[in-house]
Design a protein around this motif. Structure first.
Motif, short mmCIF file in Angstrom:
data_model
loop_
_atom_site.label_atom_id
_atom_site.label_comp_id
_atom_site.label_asym_id
_atom_site.label_seq_id
_atom_site.Cartn_x
_atom_site.Cartn_y
_atom_site.Cartn_z
N VAL A 1 29.96 9.88 78.07
CA VAL A 1 28.62 10.40 78.35
C VAL A 1 27.58 9.67 77.52
CG1 VAL A 1 27.14 12.45 78.14
CG2 VAL A 1 29.45 12.67 79.07
N ARG A 2 27.88 9.48 76.22
CA ARG A 2 26.93 8.80 75.34
C ARG A 2 26.70 7.36 75.78
NH1 ARG A 2 26.04 11.11 70.29
NH2 ARG A 2 25.91 9.12 69.23
N ASP A 3 27.80 6.65 76.08
CA ASP A 3 27.64 5.25 76.47
C ASP A 3 26.91 5.13 77.80
OD1 ASP A 3 28.50 2.53 75.45
OD2 ASP A 3 29.15 2.41 77.54
N LYS A 4 27.18 6.05 78.70
CA LYS A 4 26.45 6.06 79.97
C LYS A 4 24.97 6.31 79.73
CE LYS A 4 26.35 8.16 84.58
NZ LYS A 4 26.94 9.20 85.46
N GLY A 5 24.67 7.16 78.75
CA GLY A 5 23.27 7.39 78.39
C GLY A 5 22.59 6.13 77.90
N TYR A 6 23.28 5.34 77.05
CA TYR A 6 22.71 4.08 76.58
C TYR A 6 22.50 3.10 77.74
CZ TYR A 6 24.22 5.79 71.97
OH TYR A 6 24.41 6.53 70.84
N GLU A 7 23.48 3.05 78.63
CA GLU A 7 23.37 2.15 79.78
C GLU A 7 22.23 2.56 80.70
OE1 GLU A 7 25.09 -0.68 80.77
OE2 GLU A 7 25.83 -0.69 78.72
N ASN A 8 22.12 3.86 80.97
CA ASN A 8 21.05 4.34 81.84
C ASN A 8 19.68 4.10 81.21
OD1 ASN A 8 22.89 5.21 83.73
ND2 ASN A 8 22.85 7.35 83.08
N LEU A 9 19.60 4.32 79.90
CA LEU A 9 18.33 4.08 79.21
C LEU A 9 17.97 2.60 79.28
CD1 LEU A 9 16.01 5.00 77.33
CD2 LEU A 9 17.55 4.53 75.40
N ALA A 10 18.94 1.73 79.02
CA ALA A 10 18.69 0.29 79.07
C ALA A 10 18.27 -0.14 80.47
CB ALA A 10 19.92 -0.48 78.62
N ASP A 11 18.94 0.40 81.50
CA ASP A 11 18.58 0.07 82.89
C ASP A 11 17.14 0.48 83.17
OD1 ASP A 11 21.10 -0.91 83.42
OD2 ASP A 11 21.82 0.92 84.38
N HIS A 12 16.79 1.69 82.77
CA HIS A 12 15.45 2.22 83.04
C HIS A 12 14.38 1.36 82.37
CE1 HIS A 12 12.33 5.26 83.71
NE2 HIS A 12 12.01 5.12 82.43
N VAL A 13 14.56 1.07 81.08
CA VAL A 13 13.55 0.32 80.33
C VAL A 13 13.50 -1.13 80.82
CG1 VAL A 13 12.92 -0.56 78.05
CG2 VAL A 13 13.67 1.82 78.32
N GLU A 14 14.66 -1.74 81.07
CA GLU A 14 14.68 -3.14 81.49
C GLU A 14 13.97 -3.34 82.84
OE1 GLU A 14 17.80 -6.90 81.42
OE2 GLU A 14 18.58 -4.85 81.45
N ASN A 15 13.99 -2.32 83.68
CA ASN A 15 13.30 -2.43 84.97
C ASN A 15 11.80 -2.61 84.82
OD1 ASN A 15 15.52 -2.24 86.65
ND2 ASN A 15 15.44 0.00 86.78
N TYR A 16 11.26 -2.16 83.71
CA TYR A 16 9.80 -2.16 83.54
C TYR A 16 9.33 -2.99 82.35
CZ TYR A 16 10.28 1.75 86.73
OH TYR A 16 10.59 2.55 87.82
N LEU A 17 10.25 -3.69 81.72
CA LEU A 17 9.94 -4.47 80.53
C LEU A 17 10.16 -5.95 80.79
CD1 LEU A 17 9.17 -3.80 77.54
CD2 LEU A 17 11.60 -3.97 77.00
N ASP A 18 9.25 -6.78 80.28
CA ASP A 18 9.40 -8.23 80.41
C ASP A 18 10.32 -8.71 79.28
OD1 ASP A 18 9.16 -10.97 80.66
OD2 ASP A 18 7.01 -10.93 81.08
N VAL A 19 11.61 -8.58 79.52
CA VAL A 19 12.60 -8.88 78.48
C VAL A 19 12.61 -10.37 78.14
CG1 VAL A 19 15.05 -8.81 77.89
CG2 VAL A 19 14.02 -6.90 79.13
N GLU A 20 12.46 -11.22 79.14
CA GLU A 20 12.47 -12.67 78.86
C GLU A 20 11.30 -13.06 77.96
OE1 GLU A 20 14.94 -14.75 79.47
OE2 GLU A 20 15.92 -12.91 80.15
N TYR A 21 10.16 -12.43 78.18
CA TYR A 21 9.00 -12.69 77.31
C TYR A 21 9.34 -12.31 75.87
CZ TYR A 21 4.35 -12.26 75.22
OH TYR A 21 3.25 -12.39 74.39
N ILE A 22 10.01 -11.17 75.71
CA ILE A 22 10.36 -10.70 74.36
C ILE A 22 11.35 -11.66 73.71
CG2 ILE A 22 11.52 -8.85 73.08
CD1 ILE A 22 10.28 -6.87 75.08
N ILE A 23 12.36 -12.09 74.45
CA ILE A 23 13.34 -13.03 73.89
C ILE A 23 12.67 -14.35 73.52
CG2 ILE A 23 15.38 -14.42 74.44
CD1 ILE A 23 16.42 -12.05 76.07
#
Length: 504
Positions: free
Chosen positions: A472-494
């Motif tokens: 449950v906890r790991d799924k929570g981290y994955e779901n959170l990462a999916d949600h944020v990554e959808n709306y975040l310019d991750v390549e710009y940050i890297i």
């Protein structure tokens, strides 16, 4: 050092959760990443594998980053003991207790030294560091000796992303005002803005993004929609109700579990596993009129057992709890809650009340006496159930963080656990009354399921299968990462992380 720092326009804008998300996003991209927060103020702590104490949020962020938590991820932890004084935990061990003024005037050089050392260790062991700030970077009355925001960015020499909470209103003023109050040198570090907790049609904020970028000259790297369908642990009591209480009202098939809302509650994440159970509803009760007829009551940990026991007595909750127990109710006391169950509390060292030898009558539910010592115990522990009241064969694992030493006053007192041949805790009324120093008791899936199933049987509702909390906890981290990554310019940050030293 390569890294990024997330600072906020204020407290509770989502820094901790977004650091958790970014740690998992980067870990999924095969970066060896670590979280870092120089100074954390929270009574919600986490015990590392070597028995040291850090902020709970950094332990959670380490899990999200798929790495082992260490004291270098949170070298300074402040644990409030009252409105005027906090315990200072340095590299996982108690350093001192002091007032805010004393801390500010005398601890600063020691704090800078600790932060430098921690960053050096992390730099040697990780590819990226994701740093969390605290509060706002423009607390102008405190900035000459701050240890949490731009001074840390300077020591680590990393760029900064500024987070603003649009749900609060005034997001443009909070972003622009924060940037204008920064010094010119600090303002140059701010290379991105995140607008967090957006509700509604995100396309309606397109003009807002354009205005912010044109006015400030800083790129908006993400507008993150509000979510309530993803479960990750919060940092402190500011988010306790949002993180644990399910929306809607309890139905007849759900379990009603009361948590006594202590003023100095600590380690409330002991209760997080119960929130993963779909039929469990937690109610935080402050007044006796709110108590009702729950299926069970939990007395959580506390940073000040004497203070919070006095609070229960002043509110009449002590009598309600005693009557509930005598009527066959189910009660679990965790750490400080365990201490309260007893007959007497004696502050031998003055570590709980600052008064050596201070005594107080407990709830007198269990035959126990607690003595408060100078040295805090912080260990990870494993034990076996001492009695066969539950359908659970596995060992119980957890961790202990306490100053108290609790002893049974009755020869026939039944312990809850056996830990390395020593008795631990107390178990009464056929398992209906439990007291233990074990934090993370409810994180033991098989035991939690068995305990809840006894409540379900008492209520006359169907029993349920074991819920695997780690999944449950790991799924929570994955779901959170999916949600944020959808709306975040991750390549710009890297690219910002990789190019900062070259462009700086």
């Amino acid at each position: 050092m390569k890294g990024i720092m997330l600072q906020g326009t204020g407290s509770d804008v989502g820094k901790s959760v977004l650091v958790t998300a970014l740690c998992r996003i980067l870990a999924r991209k095969n970066r060896k990443v670590t979280p870092f927060k120089s100074q954390n103020m929270s009574n919600n702590s986490y015990v590392t594998i070597d028995g040291k104490e850090i902020g709970r949020a950094q332990g959670v962020q380490a899990e999200s980053a798929k790495t082992e938590a260490s004291v270098y991820m949170n070298p300074i932890l402040l644990k409030p003991r009252s409105t005027m004084e906090s315990e200072v935990v340095l590299f996982g061990e108690v350093f001192s207790s002091c007032s805010g003024r004393s801390y500010r005037e005398h601890f600063y050089p020691k704090g800078i030294e600790a932060i430098k050392h921690a960053l050096t260790v992390l730099d040697a062991n990780y590819e990226y560091v994701v740093i969390e700030g605290a509060g706002s970077p423009v607390e102008v009355n405190l900035n000459d000796r701050e240890l949490v925001n731009m001074k840390v960015a300077e020591l680590a020499d990393v760029p900064v992303i500024l987070i603003a909470d649009i749900e609060r209103g005034g997001v443009f003023a909070s972003v622009v005002g924060t940037l204008q109050l920064l010094s010119e040198e600090d303002r140059k570090r701010v290379q991105g803005i995140i607008i967090n907790k957006f509700r509604g049609d995100i396309s309606l904020f397109t003009d807002g993004v354009s205005w912010l970028e044109e006015y400030t000259g800083v790129k908006v790297v993400g507008v993150i929609p509000y979510y309530n369908h993803i479960s990750v642990e919060g940092e402190d009591s500011l988010s306790i109700h949002n993180s644990l209480i399910k929306e809607g009202k309890k139905n007849d098939h759900g379990l009603d579990i009361v948590v006594l809302a202590l003023p100095y509650v600590s380690n409330y994440t002991d209760l997080e596993p119960l929130a993963a159970e779909s039929d469990v509803y937690l109610r935080f009760v402050k007044e006796k009129s709110e108590f009702g007829q729950p299926d069970a009551v939990i007395i959580p940990g506390t940073k000040s057992t004497f203070h919070d026991l006095k609070y229960l007595k002043e509110n009449g909750l002590d009598h309600v709890l005693v009557n509930y127990t005598e009527s066959g109710g189910t009660v679990v006391g965790l750490c400080g809650g365990y201490q309260m169950l007893g007959e007497r509390l004696i502050d031998e060292a003055g570590t709980d009340t600052n008064q050596v030898g201070n005594e107080m009558h407990g709830l007198d539910i269990a035959p126990l006496v607690t003595f408060f010592n100078e040295k805090k115990i912080t260990i990870r522990s494993r034990g076996k159930l001492a009695a066969d009241h539950w359908n659970c064969k596995k060992e119980i694992s957890g961790y202990e963080i306490h100053l108290g030493r609790t002893m049974a006053t009755a020869d026939n007192a039944e312990p809850f656990l056996t830990v390395c041949d020593r008795p631990e805790g107390i178990c009464m009324n056929g398992g209906k009354v439990i007291g233990t120093y074990f934090h993370h008791l409810f994180h033991n899936d098989e035991w939690r399921a068995s305990w809840l199933n006894k409540l379900r049987v008492n209520r006359g509702v169907p029993q349920r299968e074991v819920v695997n909390l780690l999944e449950v906890r790991d799924k929570g981290y994955e779901n959170l990462a999916d949600h944020v990554e959808n709306y975040l310019d991750v390549e710009y940050i890297i690219n910002m992380i990789e190019g900062w030293k070259e462009n700086g």
